[in-house]
Write an enzyme that holds these catalytic residues in place. Structure first.
Site, PDB file in Angstrom:
ATOM      1  N   HIS A 364       0.827  -1.205   0.000  1.00 14.09           N
ATOM      2  CA  HIS A 364       0.000   0.000   0.000  1.00 14.09           C
ATOM      3  C   HIS A 364       0.862   1.256   0.000  1.00 14.09           C
ATOM      4  O   HIS A 364       0.608   2.208  -0.744  1.00 14.09           O
ATOM      5  CB  HIS A 364      -0.906  -0.031   1.231  1.00 14.09           C
ATOM      6  CG  HIS A 364      -1.950   1.057   1.232  1.00 14.09           C
ATOM      7  ND1 HIS A 364      -2.733   1.314   2.324  1.00 14.09           N
ATOM      8  CD2 HIS A 364      -2.322   1.956   0.298  1.00 14.09           C
ATOM      9  CE1 HIS A 364      -3.547   2.332   2.059  1.00 14.09           C
ATOM     10  NE2 HIS A 364      -3.314   2.731   0.832  1.00 14.09           N
ATOM     11  N   ARG A 471      -5.943  -1.467 -10.712  1.00 13.96           N
ATOM     12  CA  ARG A 471      -5.805  -2.408  -9.596  1.00 13.96           C
ATOM     13  C   ARG A 471      -6.969  -2.197  -8.631  1.00 13.96           C
ATOM     14  O   ARG A 471      -6.915  -1.335  -7.754  1.00 13.96           O
ATOM     15  CB  ARG A 471      -4.476  -2.207  -8.889  1.00 13.96           C
ATOM     16  CG  ARG A 471      -3.249  -2.351  -9.789  1.00 13.96           C
ATOM     17  CD  ARG A 471      -1.973  -2.130  -8.979  1.00 13.96           C
ATOM     18  NE  ARG A 471      -0.773  -2.260  -9.777  1.00 13.96           N
ATOM     19  CZ  ARG A 471      -0.148  -1.248 -10.382  1.00 13.96           C
ATOM     20  NH1 ARG A 471      -0.645  -0.011 -10.269  1.00 13.96           N
ATOM     21  NH2 ARG A 471       0.945  -1.436 -11.087  1.00 13.96           N
ATOM     22  N   ARG A 507      -8.995  -4.981 -13.396  1.00 20.15           N
ATOM     23  CA  ARG A 507      -8.662  -6.334 -12.952  1.00 20.15           C
ATOM     24  C   ARG A 507      -9.504  -6.669 -11.728  1.00 20.15           C
ATOM     25  O   ARG A 507      -9.591  -5.873 -10.794  1.00 20.15           O
ATOM     26  CB  ARG A 507      -7.167  -6.423 -12.606  1.00 20.15           C
ATOM     27  CG  ARG A 507      -6.726  -7.797 -12.139  1.00 20.15           C
ATOM     28  CD  ARG A 507      -5.218  -7.822 -11.915  1.00 20.15           C
ATOM     29  NE  ARG A 507      -4.803  -6.970 -10.809  1.00 20.15           N
ATOM     30  CZ  ARG A 507      -3.528  -6.697 -10.528  1.00 20.15           C
ATOM     31  NH1 ARG A 507      -2.550  -7.194 -11.280  1.00 20.15           N
ATOM     32  NH2 ARG A 507      -3.209  -5.916  -9.501  1.00 20.15           N
ATOM     33  N   GLU A 605       0.023 -14.692 -16.647  1.00 21.29           N
ATOM     34  CA  GLU A 605       0.982 -14.388 -15.577  1.00 21.29           C
ATOM     35  C   GLU A 605       1.794 -15.595 -15.126  1.00 21.29           C
ATOM     36  O   GLU A 605       2.785 -15.428 -14.409  1.00 21.29           O
ATOM     37  CB  GLU A 605       0.246 -13.822 -14.366  1.00 21.29           C
ATOM     38  CG  GLU A 605      -0.490 -12.534 -14.627  1.00 21.29           C
ATOM     39  CD  GLU A 605      -1.236 -12.069 -13.402  1.00 21.29           C
ATOM     40  OE1 GLU A 605      -0.665 -11.297 -12.618  1.00 21.29           O
ATOM     41  OE2 GLU A 605      -2.399 -12.490 -13.224  1.00 21.29           O
ATOM     42  N   ASN A 628       5.560  -8.741 -14.786  1.00 24.96           N
ATOM     43  CA  ASN A 628       6.268  -8.875 -13.509  1.00 24.96           C
ATOM     44  C   ASN A 628       6.068 -10.260 -12.917  1.00 24.96           C
ATOM     45  O   ASN A 628       7.031 -10.947 -12.537  1.00 24.96           O
ATOM     46  CB  ASN A 628       5.782  -7.814 -12.519  1.00 24.96           C
ATOM     47  CG  ASN A 628       6.134  -6.411 -12.966  1.00 24.96           C
ATOM     48  OD1 ASN A 628       6.909  -6.215 -13.883  1.00 24.96           O
ATOM     49  ND2 ASN A 628       5.548  -5.423 -12.311  1.00 24.96           N
ATOM     50  N   ASP A 629       4.805 -10.688 -12.806  1.00 23.40           N
ATOM     51  CA  ASP A 629       4.548 -12.008 -12.245  1.00 23.40           C
ATOM     52  C   ASP A 629       5.026 -13.116 -13.174  1.00 23.40           C
ATOM     53  O   ASP A 629       5.539 -14.139 -12.717  1.00 23.40           O
ATOM     54  CB  ASP A 629       3.052 -12.184 -11.950  1.00 23.40           C
ATOM     55  CG  ASP A 629       2.711 -11.857 -10.500  1.00 23.40           C
ATOM     56  OD1 ASP A 629       3.572 -12.094  -9.634  1.00 23.40           O
ATOM     57  OD2 ASP A 629       1.610 -11.361 -10.243  1.00 23.40           O
ATOM     58  N   ARG A 639      10.203 -11.560  -6.736  1.00 25.65           N
ATOM     59  CA  ARG A 639      10.721 -10.257  -7.154  1.00 25.65           C
ATOM     60  C   ARG A 639      10.812  -9.263  -6.011  1.00 25.65           C
ATOM     61  O   ARG A 639      11.467  -8.223  -6.150  1.00 25.65           O
ATOM     62  CB  ARG A 639       9.861  -9.688  -8.283  1.00 25.65           C
ATOM     63  CG  ARG A 639       8.465  -9.250  -7.887  1.00 25.65           C
ATOM     64  CD  ARG A 639       7.747  -8.657  -9.105  1.00 25.65           C
ATOM     65  NE  ARG A 639       6.470  -8.066  -8.762  1.00 25.65           N
ATOM     66  CZ  ARG A 639       5.315  -8.718  -8.805  1.00 25.65           C
ATOM     67  NH1 ARG A 639       5.297  -9.982  -9.158  1.00 25.65           N
ATOM     68  NH2 ARG A 639       4.191  -8.105  -8.500  1.00 25.65           N
ATOM     69  N   CYS A 676       1.302  -5.344 -19.399  1.00 30.24           N
ATOM     70  CA  CYS A 676       1.477  -4.351 -18.336  1.00 30.24           C
ATOM     71  C   CYS A 676       2.558  -4.869 -17.397  1.00 30.24           C
ATOM     72  O   CYS A 676       2.609  -6.054 -17.094  1.00 30.24           O
ATOM     73  CB  CYS A 676       0.176  -4.099 -17.584  1.00 30.24           C
ATOM     74  SG  CYS A 676      -0.675  -5.584 -17.027  1.00 30.24           S
TER      75      CYS A 676
END
Length: 773
Positions: A364, A471, A507, A605, A628-629, A639, A676
């Site tokens: 967060h 998100r 998402r 992903e 990223n994932d 990561r 993304c």
């Protein structure tokens, strides 16, 4: 030996500084192994020499004065070979080096093991014996190796603590001490550290000196009196409900608070110049380690009582203390774990950087930091955070590094980077309303990843053409409960209206892994391979249905909504999700809402999805790669874990090959595919993705202008040639260097991230060796 090792580790962990820690090591190891000499040589990163830092058995006056070159003597041989050396007759070895000032000519047997922390040799631990017939056996060698492995982190931490305090191993001034973590928010910040910490947590109290000893003594005495009164009142209230032996616990607490016990020791530390909280922490931790090392179980349990008493005292000492924190003009907020409320305490305009020992790039605080444009580093390992209070710090949010006590050269270098970033941003503002199109007419829509409305404002000012990833977990994370349908509907409406008529891809709730909700905890041993993403919401359709209903109602009259399903690994998950979405769609229309059925897509992903692209494409309207994932799962690298961050590389050949396959299979099925993630926001990565055929790129708003500039300056043909060249290479670092070289040759060097050009080469050897990664 296990008992000795446990006791040794506890003692060393409670040491106040490096000198004390090394003294404990040589003393206890010499006794445990029944040998005449135990010494520790540490590698000084400045001179690149091994320095005798502690010894039990050699002449004590040699400590700090005897040194060996990096490959000199048996010590240097142990360090260069990075393995133990066990000799029965050391003087006969050709690499033996004699130092008369140590008095070691009396000792013939030699056993040395390297001290290694995160692949870096910190030093060598040596034991020696006078008898020429003794050869240390395998058990003794194994014990010394275990001691070295167990204590390497403590030694590294202690070294760094000393360096942050401004001292090298030789007692000289230390500069440019570097710690590696995870990038939380891009940018460079230069300011002074302000350490904040949760209340009544002894472990995170910083060690600070005081200029007003009498005031600290008075504060502590007041805290002791308040805790004593609290305990007496509790004991009185419980007198009729507890047996005498149970009430005796309160007597134990009161005895520990008597003048000649714990309070007296704390006062002595305060008189030495420590502030009351730091003095209390030192004394309590010493007591705790002392009791925990005892064999008697009853006495071990007293450590719990000491800790509890310490927290009670600390809570009184901290009353109102943090509210009076002094925030300098350029504040770098530092904490073991930053919270949004801590950010809110800093006066407007003074917060320039954030450092959080715990946390990840998706936390967060990291999301808030990106929205605020504050450079942030998260997830640092083994960093003595308490020592950073008041220190000048450089926060490198591009590479996930911080520097303490920067030299003028390093400060000037990062100041130049910061100035260049601002100049580049100003120069790119003219591109905002221009299309992202190559010189040969190939169009690539640039979208943004968002989570808060502040992201939307920045995105629109940078010329984003829509939202590629909203998100939806962010509204859930800023609440202390699940948001209602009406609350969600308002969040989603704001995003959809801001970009209408451009597409907004939302998402569905993606929690689990490194994204936790305090009111919906998911505790697993391996959360990234556990209950997360679509798995959670399909198991809880009541959450999924409410969220989809809120999305659909929010889209009324706009009809620019797209829904995306995260963490899909099976076709059945898509079919079940589609069934629920169609059900809600018809229910909402029956309620009188004039809506269109949104496009539905899936995120690629995980490796399983890579090999099912065609089957997935048959069931959905579009696909989007979460790079990223996908990189994380392909390489089996968390990561957000700085210990293995060096293995995480978006340019890994396996990642690029997977991305090529996804694009080809999606287009073969006649469906658009976007991406993304960090790779899309990197100028070089964006060119490769465009060459692969990705139909849209989604990134953080800050990356958009640079990516647009680079794409508008080249032809797609040029990018395709570059892609063909790099797909022949087998090393991620060589691939990255090849891409960077191509960009520099094309005149785009200044648009690379700073650390990809010259920052790494400016880091002196000292900071490389002390780097806690």
């Amino acid at each position: 030996m296990l008992g000795i090792l446990r006791s040794l580790v506890q003692e060393v962990n409670s040491a106040r500084d490096l000198t004390e820690a090394l003294g404990i090591i040589v003393s206890r190891v010499q006794k445990a192994m029944n040998t005449e000499v135990c010494s520790v040589y540490l590698l000084d990163p400045v001179s690149n020499r091994y320095i005798l830092m502690a010894t039990e058995g050699l002449y004590p006056q040699a400590v700090g004065k005897v040194s060996l070159a990096h490959s000199e003597g048996l010590v240097g041989l142990v360090g260069s070979r990075e393995e133990p050396i066990n000799l029965e007759d050391a003087p006969s070895h050709p690499r033996y080096r004699y130092f008369p000032e140590t008095g070691e000519e009396r000792f013939r047997s030699f056993l040395g093991v390297p001290i290694i922390h995160h692949r870096q040799v910190l030093g060598v631990l040596v034991v020696q014996q006078r008898e020429n017939t003794r050869c240390f056996d395998e058990g003794e060698e194994a014990f010394l190796v275990t001691v070295s492995a167990q204590l390497s982190g403590v030694i590294a931490h202690s070294e760094a603590t000393g360096a942050i305090s401004g001292l090298s191993l030789t007692g000289e001034q230390a500069h440019d001490v570097s710690f590696n973590g995870v990038p939380g928010s891009p940018g460079v910040a230069i300011g002074h550290g302000v350490v904040v910490y949760p209340a009544a947590d002894l472990d995170v109290v910083p060690d600070k000196l005081t200029t007003d000893i009498n005031q600290e003594l008075a504060l502590f005495q007041s805290a002791v009196q308040a805790v004593r009164e609290d305990i007496e009142q509790v004991a009185e209230r419980l007198t009729s409900r507890l047996r005498p032996e149970e009430l005796a616990l309160f007597d134990v607490y009161l005895r520990m608070l008597s003048e000649e016990a714990l309070p007296d020791e704390v006062r002595n530390r305060i008189r030495e110049g420590f502030w009351a909280q730091g003095a209390l922490k030192q004394v309590v931790q010493h007591y705790i380690s002392h009791f925990e090392m005892m064999d008697d179980h009853y006495l071990q349990e007293r450590a719990v009582d000491i800790r509890d008493l310490g927290r009670r005292l600390l809570s009184y000492l901290q009353e109102g203390e943090q509210k009076d924190l002094n925030y300098p003009e350029k504040t770098v907020l530092v904490s073991d774990e930053l919270t949004p409320s801590m950010l809110g305490e800093v006066p407007r305009g003074r917060l320039v950087g954030l450092v959080s020992v715990k946390g990840a790039s998706n936390s967060h605080v990291a999301i808030l930091a990106r929205a605020m444009g504050v450079p942030t580093v998260m997830g640092l390992v083994d960093i003595p955070v308490n020592q950073l209070d008041g220190k000048e710090l450089i926060v490198d949010g591009f590479d996930g590094r911080i520097f303490s006590s920067p030299s003028p050269d390093l400060r000037s270098f990062f100041q130049t980077i910061r100035d260049e970033e601002r100049e580049i941003d100003r120069g790119l503002e003219a591109l905002r309303d221009l299309p992202c199109e190559t010189t040969d007419g190939h169009r690539v829509p640039l979208l943004v990843n968002t989570g808060l409305m502040t992201d939307v404002v920045r995105s629109l000012s940078h010329g984003a053409e829509g939202i590629g990833l909203y998100r939806t977990e962010v509204p859930f994370m800023i609440k202390d409960r699940f948001p209602s349908e009406q609350e969600q509907r308002q969040y989603y409406r704001d995003q959809l209206e801001a970009f209408a008529p451009s597409p907004v891809t939302m998402r569905t709730l993606d929690v689990g892994g490194d994204k936790a909700l305090t009111y919906f905890p998911i505790e697993e041993e391996n959360p990234f391979l556990g209950w997360r993403g679509i798995r959670v919401t399909l198991d809880h359709p009541e959450i999924f249905l409410v969220q989809v209903r809120a999305m659909l109602k929010a889209s009324e009259g706009l009809n620019n909504l797209q829904i995306m399903l995260p963490m899909v690994s099976n076709i059945s998950e898509v079919e079940e999700s589609l069934h629920l979405i169609y059900r809600v769609y018809h229910e909402v229309r029956e309620e009188g809402f004039e809506i269109h059925m949104p496009k539905v897509g899936v995120m690629i992903e995980i490796p399983a999805a890579v090999y099912q692209v065609r089957e997935l494409a048959d069931r959905v309207d579009f696909l989007s790669v979460g790079s990223n994932d996908l990189t994380q799962y392909l390489l089996a690298v968390d990561r957000n874990n700085p210990r293995v961050a060096g293995l995480y590389h978006s340019y890994h050949p396996a990642v690029l090959q997977a991305l090529v396959r996804v694009a080809q299979d999606a287009h073969a099925a006649g469906k658009p595919v976007g991406i993304c993630g960090e790779l899309a926001g990197d100028p070089g990565g964006a060119l490769l993705l465009m060459a692969m055929g990705y139909d849209s790129l989604s990134m953080n708003a800050a990356s958009l202008p640079k990516v647009k500039y680079v794409i508008r300056s080249v032809s797609r043909e040029w990018a395709v040639r570059l892609l063909k060249d790099v797909l022949l290479l087998d090393s991620p670092h060589v691939i990255k260097s090849c891409v960077d070289l191509a960009l520099r040759n094309a005149g785009f060097g200044r648009y690379l991230r700073p650390h990809q050009t010259k920052a790494a080469s400016t880091t002196p050897l000292a900071s490389q060796v002390l780097s806690q990664n």
